[in-house]
Design a protein around this motif. Sequence first.
Motif, short mmCIF file in Angstrom:
data_model
loop_
_atom_site.label_atom_id
_atom_site.label_comp_id
_atom_site.label_asym_id
_atom_site.label_seq_id
_atom_site.Cartn_x
_atom_site.Cartn_y
_atom_site.Cartn_z
N LEU A 49 0.81 -1.22 0.00
CA LEU A 49 0.00 0.00 0.00
C LEU A 49 0.84 1.27 0.00
CD1 LEU A 49 -2.97 -0.86 2.41
CD2 LEU A 49 -2.65 -1.41 -0.01
N PHE A 50 2.13 1.15 0.30
CA PHE A 50 3.01 2.32 0.29
C PHE A 50 3.74 2.48 -1.04
CE2 PHE A 50 2.72 1.19 4.81
CZ PHE A 50 2.35 2.42 5.36
N ASP A 51 3.49 1.57 -2.00
CA ASP A 51 4.26 1.58 -3.25
C ASP A 51 4.06 2.86 -4.05
OD1 ASP A 51 4.98 -0.92 -2.48
OD2 ASP A 51 4.08 -1.99 -4.16
N ALA A 52 2.88 3.47 -3.95
CA ALA A 52 2.59 4.69 -4.73
C ALA A 52 2.48 5.93 -3.83
CB ALA A 52 1.30 4.50 -5.52
N GLY A 53 3.10 5.87 -2.66
CA GLY A 53 3.01 7.00 -1.75
C GLY A 53 2.22 6.66 -0.51
N LEU A 54 1.66 7.66 0.11
CA LEU A 54 0.94 7.45 1.37
C LEU A 54 -0.46 6.89 1.10
CD1 LEU A 54 1.84 10.76 3.26
CD2 LEU A 54 3.05 8.56 3.28
N PRO A 55 -0.84 5.81 1.78
CA PRO A 55 -2.17 5.23 1.57
C PRO A 55 -3.23 5.93 2.41
CG PRO A 55 -0.95 3.89 3.12
CD PRO A 55 -0.01 4.99 2.67
N ARG A 56 -4.49 5.67 2.05
CA ARG A 56 -5.63 6.09 2.85
C ARG A 56 -6.12 4.89 3.65
NH1 ARG A 56 -5.48 9.14 -1.69
NH2 ARG A 56 -6.28 11.27 -1.62
N VAL A 57 -6.71 5.17 4.81
CA VAL A 57 -7.21 4.09 5.66
C VAL A 57 -8.62 4.43 6.11
CG1 VAL A 57 -6.09 5.12 7.69
CG2 VAL A 57 -6.75 2.71 7.74
N VAL A 58 -9.50 3.42 6.09
CA VAL A 58 -10.91 3.58 6.45
C VAL A 58 -11.24 2.53 7.51
CG1 VAL A 58 -13.29 3.52 5.61
CG2 VAL A 58 -11.45 4.34 4.11
N ALA A 59 -11.87 2.93 8.60
CA ALA A 59 -12.14 1.99 9.69
C ALA A 59 -13.59 2.10 10.14
CB ALA A 59 -11.21 2.26 10.87
N HIS A 60 -14.25 0.95 10.26
CA HIS A 60 -15.62 0.89 10.75
C HIS A 60 -15.63 0.45 12.21
CE1 HIS A 60 -19.53 -1.44 11.26
NE2 HIS A 60 -19.91 -0.20 11.07
N SER A 61 -16.49 1.10 13.00
CA SER A 61 -16.80 0.69 14.36
C SER A 61 -15.53 0.53 15.20
CB SER A 61 -17.63 -0.60 14.30
OG SER A 61 -18.20 -0.89 15.56
N PHE A 62 -15.35 -0.64 15.84
CA PHE A 62 -14.18 -0.87 16.69
C PHE A 62 -12.87 -0.54 15.97
CE2 PHE A 62 -10.69 -3.86 17.32
CZ PHE A 62 -10.29 -3.51 18.61
N GLY A 63 -12.82 -0.80 14.65
CA GLY A 63 -11.59 -0.55 13.91
C GLY A 63 -11.10 0.88 14.01
N GLY A 64 -12.00 1.81 14.32
CA GLY A 64 -11.61 3.20 14.44
C GLY A 64 -10.69 3.47 15.62
N PHE A 65 -10.74 2.65 16.66
CA PHE A 65 -9.89 2.88 17.83
C PHE A 65 -8.41 2.62 17.51
CE2 PHE A 65 -14.04 1.74 19.92
CZ PHE A 65 -14.34 3.02 20.34
N PRO A 66 -8.05 1.42 17.03
CA PRO A 66 -6.64 1.24 16.65
C PRO A 66 -6.22 2.12 15.48
CG PRO A 66 -7.93 -0.72 16.12
CD PRO A 66 -8.80 0.17 16.95
#
Length: 304
Positions: free
Chosen positions: A118-135
């Motif tokens: 995911l870093f091959d083309a620069g900085l990636p975006r990240v999307v998190a639902h529910s509990f995933g938003g905490f980490p």
Amino acid sequence: MSEPDIPAPLVEFAGAVPPAPPWFTAAIADVPERSTVVVDAAAIEMLTWGERGKPGLLLLHGNGAHADWWSFIAPSFAADYRVAAFSWSGMGGSEQRESYSIAGFVAEIFAVAEAAGLFDAGLPRVVAHSFGGFPMMAAVRSHGERFAAAVIVDTPFRPPGEPGGRPPNATNRPHRIYPTLTEALARFRFAPAQACPNPFIADFIARKSLVEVADGWTWRFDPFLWHRFEVGDAPSLLADPKCPVALMWGERSMLMPPERIASMLALLPPGTPTVPIPDAEHHVMIDQPLAFVSALRDLVARWP
């Protein structure tokens, strides 16, 4: 407050697969590459779509869920992004641990992002639902300079001073074993409880939430996870993010009342984009999958 008595979404189908619209059939036919990444001695289940070398997009699921909660969403981004999703340790097809921590989940985020390219083309975006938003927000606060942007999707960061709620699957006993797959599917429910307008999605994720054992079928997530883990001071994770952050939620989500949204925005930087999804409850990508895809595509295309 007790949760409403909502029927399990798959009882009426008696083990049969509900009919699905063409868009969904086409989406799950775009089968991801499945692999594992070892993080701190635990094998982590990773799914990827799209070509390496395209901008990175990492999708993080919620409590008790698994990477395939994104399998009908990710293909909509695969033409333009290198997309990855993974199952947190103790969930889905990932191995369980003796103990869990926010720091451990953050390590999984970066290990998967690296392994998936995911870093091959620069900085990636990240999307998190529910509990995933905490980490995710812990990662954004500590190493957010490694992300282009982060999107919180219906994660209930409780206001300071508000009593914490008990996670809906925080049991302290082994999972029940169901003699047949049909019986197990009939027990599948969302947490928090809500109706399901798209039972074909519920059926898809329910089947991938189960594993066959000697005496029948049982759930894949670690039933003791929440007795081996503490989120800690969750609201503090919103302060001082090291990359742009957006907030998305279901307009009918019981976990995101207006006062909670306001308290979260008070901690996030001024000008944080807000994206309510009409007619969606907490499980936004299940309630309104096409609206969710459209809103997320528009957001990541124009921002930051």
